[in-house]
Structures are given as structure tokens and as C-alpha cells.
Design a protein around this motif. Structure first.
Motif, PDB file in Angstrom:
ATOM      1  N   HIS A 163       0.863  -1.180   0.000  1.00  0.00           N
ATOM      2  CA  HIS A 163       0.000   0.000   0.000  1.00  0.00           C
ATOM      3  C   HIS A 163       0.903   1.234   0.000  1.00  0.00           C
ATOM      4  O   HIS A 163       1.680   1.442   0.933  1.00  0.00           O
ATOM      5  N   LEU A 164       0.829   2.048  -1.056  1.00  0.00           N
ATOM      6  CA  LEU A 164       1.767   3.162  -1.220  1.00  0.00           C
ATOM      7  C   LEU A 164       1.809   4.131  -0.044  1.00  0.00           C
ATOM      8  O   LEU A 164       2.901   4.525   0.366  1.00  0.00           O
ATOM      9  N   PRO A 165       0.679   4.543   0.524  1.00  0.00           N
ATOM     10  CA  PRO A 165       0.785   5.454   1.670  1.00  0.00           C
ATOM     11  C   PRO A 165       1.558   4.853   2.850  1.00  0.00           C
ATOM     12  O   PRO A 165       2.295   5.556   3.530  1.00  0.00           O
ATOM     13  N   GLU A 166       1.409   3.558   3.077  1.00  0.00           N
ATOM     14  CA  GLU A 166       2.173   2.907   4.147  1.00  0.00           C
ATOM     15  C   GLU A 166       3.653   2.870   3.807  1.00  0.00           C
ATOM     16  O   GLU A 166       4.508   3.114   4.658  1.00  0.00           O
ATOM     17  N   LYS A 167       3.955   2.536   2.574  1.00  0.00           N
ATOM     18  CA  LYS A 167       5.339   2.501   2.107  1.00  0.00           C
ATOM     19  C   LYS A 167       6.000   3.860   2.346  1.00  0.00           C
ATOM     20  O   LYS A 167       7.095   3.949   2.910  1.00  0.00           O
ATOM     21  N   ILE A 168       5.314   4.919   1.960  1.00  0.00           N
ATOM     22  CA  ILE A 168       5.828   6.275   2.136  1.00  0.00           C
ATOM     23  C   ILE A 168       5.996   6.602   3.617  1.00  0.00           C
ATOM     24  O   ILE A 168       6.997   7.203   4.023  1.00  0.00           O
ATOM     25  N   GLN A 169       5.050   6.183   4.432  1.00  0.00           N
ATOM     26  CA  GLN A 169       5.134   6.443   5.871  1.00  0.00           C
ATOM     27  C   GLN A 169       6.394   5.811   6.467  1.00  0.00           C
ATOM     28  O   GLN A 169       7.115   6.453   7.231  1.00  0.00           O
ATOM     29  N   PHE A 170       6.671   4.561   6.133  1.00  0.00           N
ATOM     30  CA  PHE A 170       7.849   3.898   6.684  1.00  0.00           C
ATOM     31  C   PHE A 170       9.142   4.525   6.173  1.00  0.00           C
ATOM     32  O   PHE A 170      10.106   4.670   6.932  1.00  0.00           O
ATOM     33  N   TYR A 171       9.174   4.914   4.892  1.00  0.00           N
ATOM     34  CA  TYR A 171      10.365   5.587   4.380  1.00  0.00           C
ATOM     35  C   TYR A 171      10.558   6.941   5.064  1.00  0.00           C
ATOM     36  O   TYR A 171      11.683   7.359   5.331  1.00  0.00           O
ATOM     37  N   ASN A 172       9.463   7.637   5.354  1.00  0.00           N
ATOM     38  CA  ASN A 172       9.561   8.907   6.081  1.00  0.00           C
ATOM     39  C   ASN A 172      10.111   8.705   7.490  1.00  0.00           C
ATOM     40  O   ASN A 172      10.910   9.510   7.972  1.00  0.00           O
ATOM     41  N   ILE A 173       9.690   7.658   8.155  1.00  0.00           N
ATOM     42  CA  ILE A 173      10.207   7.368   9.495  1.00  0.00           C
ATOM     43  C   ILE A 173      11.706   7.073   9.413  1.00  0.00           C
ATOM     44  O   ILE A 173      12.488   7.561  10.238  1.00  0.00           O
ATOM     45  N   ALA A 174      12.100   6.295   8.421  1.00  0.00           N
ATOM     46  CA  ALA A 174      13.523   5.998   8.234  1.00  0.00           C
ATOM     47  C   ALA A 174      14.312   7.279   8.006  1.00  0.00           C
ATOM     48  O   ALA A 174      15.387   7.478   8.585  1.00  0.00           O
ATOM     49  N   ARG A 175      13.761   8.166   7.197  1.00  0.00           N
ATOM     50  CA  ARG A 175      14.433   9.451   6.914  1.00  0.00           C
ATOM     51  C   ARG A 175      14.560  10.266   8.193  1.00  0.00           C
ATOM     52  O   ARG A 175      15.614  10.844   8.474  1.00  0.00           O
ATOM     53  N   GLY A 176      13.516  10.301   8.999  1.00  0.00           N
ATOM     54  CA  GLY A 176      13.571  11.021  10.267  1.00  0.00           C
ATOM     55  C   GLY A 176      14.606  10.424  11.206  1.00  0.00           C
ATOM     56  O   GLY A 176      15.292  11.154  11.934  1.00  0.00           O
ATOM     57  N   SER A 177      14.744   9.127  11.190  1.00  0.00           N
ATOM     58  CA  SER A 177      15.728   8.477  12.055  1.00  0.00           C
ATOM     59  C   SER A 177      17.157   8.830  11.655  1.00  0.00           C
ATOM     60  O   SER A 177      18.052   8.846  12.502  1.00  0.00           O
ATOM     61  N   THR A 178      17.382   9.135  10.375  1.00  0.00           N
ATOM     62  CA  THR A 178      18.732   9.569   9.989  1.00  0.00           C
ATOM     63  C   THR A 178      19.064  10.903  10.661  1.00  0.00           C
ATOM     64  O   THR A 178      20.196  11.119  11.086  1.00  0.00           O
ATOM     65  N   GLY A 179      18.074  11.771  10.771  1.00  0.00           N
ATOM     66  CA  GLY A 179      18.279  13.042  11.475  1.00  0.00           C
ATOM     67  C   GLY A 179      18.533  12.824  12.953  1.00  0.00           C
ATOM     68  O   GLY A 179      19.378  13.491  13.565  1.00  0.00           O
ATOM     69  N   GLU A 180      17.807  11.881  13.548  1.00  0.00           N
ATOM     70  CA  GLU A 180      18.010  11.585  14.967  1.00  0.00           C
ATOM     71  C   GLU A 180      19.421  11.055  15.205  1.00  0.00           C
ATOM     72  O   GLU A 180      20.098  11.462  16.160  1.00  0.00           O
ATOM     73  N   VAL A 181      19.897  10.167  14.337  1.00  0.00           N
ATOM     74  CA  VAL A 181      21.257   9.637  14.471  1.00  0.00           C
ATOM     75  C   VAL A 181      22.273  10.772  14.381  1.00  0.00           C
ATOM     76  O   VAL A 181      23.187  10.866  15.208  1.00  0.00           O
ATOM     77  N   ARG A 182      22.103  11.651  13.396  1.00  0.00           N
ATOM     78  CA  ARG A 182      23.045  12.775  13.252  1.00  0.00           C
ATOM     79  C   ARG A 182      23.048  13.647  14.496  1.00  0.00           C
ATOM     80  O   ARG A 182      24.106  14.044  14.994  1.00  0.00           O
ATOM     81  N   SER A 183      21.876  13.946  15.019  1.00  0.00           N
ATOM     82  CA  SER A 183      21.779  14.790  16.210  1.00  0.00           C
ATOM     83  C   SER A 183      22.469  14.134  17.406  1.00  0.00           C
ATOM     84  O   SER A 183      23.208  14.786  18.156  1.00  0.00           O
TER      85      SER A 183
END
Length: 144
Positions: A57-77
Motif C-alpha cells: 500500500h503506497l501510503p504505508e510505504k511512504i510512511q515507513f520511508y519517512n520514518i527511516a528518513r527522520g531516524s537519519t536526522g536523529e542519528v546525526r543529532s
């Protein structure tokens, strides 16, 4: 398979290097809150890329990729926190921040390619994939 994705492969490598960093410095390894948080954030990147890839389901796929992207920011911080408080680990933390930026760019590419697929299906495909609610409503009794 998600294992073939470069974003997942690079996230896995980042995860391994985060674990190494948090185990090498004896004073950092005793900071359980910080090490646990940066480890969880790194695991979140690779896990959410994998889970997003497996979703149909594309909206779910996008949601999980967005969470992954946010986690990259958390790691950097969190790597800034490590640099600021554990000077011996600062050079490695700086290098890992660059790696996290690269992983974030790969995840952003997944997001862009997935979001671009939203409009690819012709209307007839979308209509045939779902029950036709209009025709179903013709058979329902009218109530007033």
C-alpha cells in the motif's frame, strides 16, 4: 528483496559502525541512555526501509520511508551529543554523521521514487482494483 536496496545496505553498515563506536570508548559505553538511543535510531533506519519496501500500500510505504528518513536526522543529532561530550569519539562521530547524511539521501531517493508512483496507475486499473461502490449501492434498499 529489501536486502538488494542500497539504502538498506548502507543503513546496515551505519548501524554496525554505530554499535562499534558505542562499544569502543569505555566512558561512552557506560552512558546507557545515549548509546541505547543512538543504537535504536540506527536500527530504526534499516528496519523502516525494510518494512516500507515490503508494504504494498503506497501510503504505508511512504510512511515507513519517512520514518527511516527522520531516524537519519536523529542519528546525526545524537552523534553531535557524542562529539560534544566524548572528545575521544568526536572524529568517528563526525565521520558517521557524513555516512548518515548519505543514507538519508538514499532514503530520500526511495521516497521520491515511491511518491512518483502514486499517479502511474490508470483510472481503469484503480477502479478495477476496488469494488464498485456505486453499482453496489444500486442494490441497497432506499430508506427515508
Amino acid at each position: 528483496m529489501f536486502e538488494d536496496l542500497e539504502a538498506w545496505q548502507q543503513a546496515r553498515q551505519l548501524d554496525n559502525e554505530i554499535y562499534s563506536l558505542t562499544r569502543e570508548n569505555s566512558s561512552l559505553s557506560k552512558d546507557f541512555g545515549l548509546t541505547g538511543q543512538v543504537q535504536r535510531a540506527a536500527v530504526s533506519i534499516m528496519s523502516n526501509v525494510a518494512e516500507g519496501f515490503e508494504r504494498t500500500h503506497l501510503p504505508e510505504k511512504i510512511q515507513f520511508y519517512n520514518i527511516a528518513r527522520g531516524s537519519t536526522g536523529e542519528v546525526r543529532s545524537l552523534l553531535y551529543v557524542i562529539s560534544d561530550n566524548y572528545p575521544r569519539s568526536a572524529p568517528e562521530a563526525e565521520r558517521l554523521r557524513s555516512t548518515a547524511i548519505s543514507v538519508g539521501k538514499l532514503v530520500s531517493g526511495l521516497l521520491r521514487s515511491t511518491e512518483g508512483r502514486k499517479g502511474r496507475f490508470p483510472t481503469s486499473f484503480v477502479a478495477s482494483a476496488r469494488p464498485n461502490l456505486l453499482s453496489a449501492s444500486l442494490y441497497l434498499p432506499m430508506t427515508r
